[in-house]
Design an enzyme around this catalytic site. Structure first.
Site: not given
Ligand code: UT7
Length: 353
Positions: A113, A280, A310
């Site tokens: 990135c 980014h 992204n």
């Molecule tokens: O370019 C650099 C690369 N990456 C990044 O910059 C990523 C940075 N991080 C993020 O963008 C976020 O952490 C994510 C978008 C990846 C995830 O969002 P979050 O708000 O941190 O969610 P989380 O991982 O804490 O998950 C919350 C809940 C979980 O369910 P439970 O355990 O609460 O039941 C996940 O399983 O959301 C669930 N979840 C989803 N639900 C529906 C995770 N992905 C999804 C999804 N759809 N796509």
């Protein structure tokens, strides 16, 4: 003063637009979740057979036209990607041949990135030292190859099939849902030259911390293993990036504002002097947190992750192109680029338009 200027820009996306509701046919997810947590509403995937170098080349054709130069003037090529066509060689040489640029040097950058900002600093050094006079710099990604679903499910996403996945397939896909919804395929290119005057790259600040690499990396296919590729890696889905989303999020929202402050201080520029911040595009919530940390008003920050997801090395140059074409950048403006991603690498740059 000799400064590096961007004299042409262009970009392309993958051929197929995929909206959130299409993904929810093959994953346990929803449009509402994706929008709320990431801001993304749609992204593009390539048709099978379109590779990263092809997206780079298509974008380069546009950037060359935009710059109004003869392609024979290009004497150096730089290509940033984390999704190269082949394990080796990199995309730089492939793009050079496809563009018919002759035997000009071709360099590959793999800072994920942060590839655009790392590459920008490299181009700046090459231009201002006189090694190169006109550089074509591409950033492109085909992330759809990371996706854990098969060809038939991809056809469903493209509206070419009505065949829904089995419950087991949907369950498998959903294991990767946090990453699968984020990424899109696209390519961008810029043409750079050094010119006398105040306009151009004011400076860049780069950082890296390899100690935390396991927070975001692709475990499979590497020479840490013998053989470097195996059936087991494929069966276990280890070719899909592993990501500690929350950890990466936290790192991004502190390191991105910090590196901007550091660069501004070094260059004697106040945060208020920044006319436009182009972060980014990793997650809209990250961009919003960075904006808040820096106290910048909405009109000084540009985001387009909603439309492309992204796109890693392509994200900043796509956003920059859109800002140029939409009149968001005026002569004399100070534009700030910032990124953080796998490695970890993070960086910022200041450009006087
Ligand atoms: O370019 C650099 C690369 N990456 C990044 O910059 C990523 C940075 N991080 C993020 O963008 C976020 O952490 C994510 C978008 C990846 C995830 O969002 P979050 O708000 O941190 O969610 P989380 O991982 O804490 O998950 C919350 C809940 C979980 O369910 P439970 O355990 O609460 O039941 C996940 O399983 O959301 C669930 N979840 C989803 N639900 C529906 C995770 N992905 C999804 C999804 N759809 N796509």
């Amino acid at each position: 003063m000799l400064r590096t200027r961007i004299v042409g820009t262009g970009f392309v996306t993958g051929e197929h637009r995929v909206i959130n509701d299409a993904l929810s046919q093959i994953l346990e997810t929803s449009d509402a979740w994706i929008r709320e947590r990431t801001g993304v509403t749609e992204r593009y995937y390539v048709e099978e057979g379109t590779a990263t170098s092809d997206l780079g080349v298509r974008a380069a054709e546009k950037a060359i036209t935009d710059a109004g130069i003869d392609r024979r003037e290009i004497d150096f090529l730089v290509f940033a990607t984390m999704t190269p066509d082949y394990y080796f060689p990199g995309c730089g040489g492939l793009a050079q041949a496809k563009l018919g640029l002759g035997h000009v040097p071709a360099l590959d950058i793999r800072q994920q990135c942060s590839g655009f900002i790392y590459g920008l600093q490299t181009c700046d050094a090459l231009l201002r030292s006189g090694v190169a006079k006109t550089i074509l710099f591409m950033g492109a990604e085909v992330h759809s190859g990371f996706m854990p679903w098969d060809r038939e499910q991809m056809r469903l996403l493209f509206g070419q099939s009505d065949q829904l996945p089995t419950a087991a397939q949907k369950e498998w896909n959903s294991r990767f849902r946090d990453r699968a919804v984020l990424f899109g395929d696209a390519g961008a290119a810029i043409v750079l030259r050094a010119e006398e005057g105040e306009r151009g790259l004011v400076g860049a600040k780069l950082h890296a911390d390899g100690s935390a690499f396991e927070q975001l990396y692709v475990p499979a296919a590497g020479f840490a293993y013998r053989p470097y590729l195996s059936d087991a890696q494929f069966r276990e889905g280890r070719y899909v990036p592993v990501m500690n989303g929350r950890g990466v999020f936290k790192m991004a929202v502190t390191r991105m504002p910090d590196v901007i402050r550091e660069l501004c201080q070094e260059k004697g520029v106040a945060l208020d002097d920044i006319d436009l911040l182009i972060p980014h595009q990793a997650n809209l919530r990250i961009s919003e947190a960075v904006q808040k940390a820096l106290g910048l008003p909405d009109e000084k920050v540009f985001n387009n992750i909603q439309r492309y997801g992204n796109t890693t090395a392509a994200s900043i140059p796509i956003a920059y192109h859109e800002c140029r074409k939409a009149g968001r950048i005026k002569p004399g403006d100070l534009v700030c680029f910032v990124a953080m991603g796998a490695g970890f690498h993070w960086a910022a740059a200041l450009m006087r338009e």
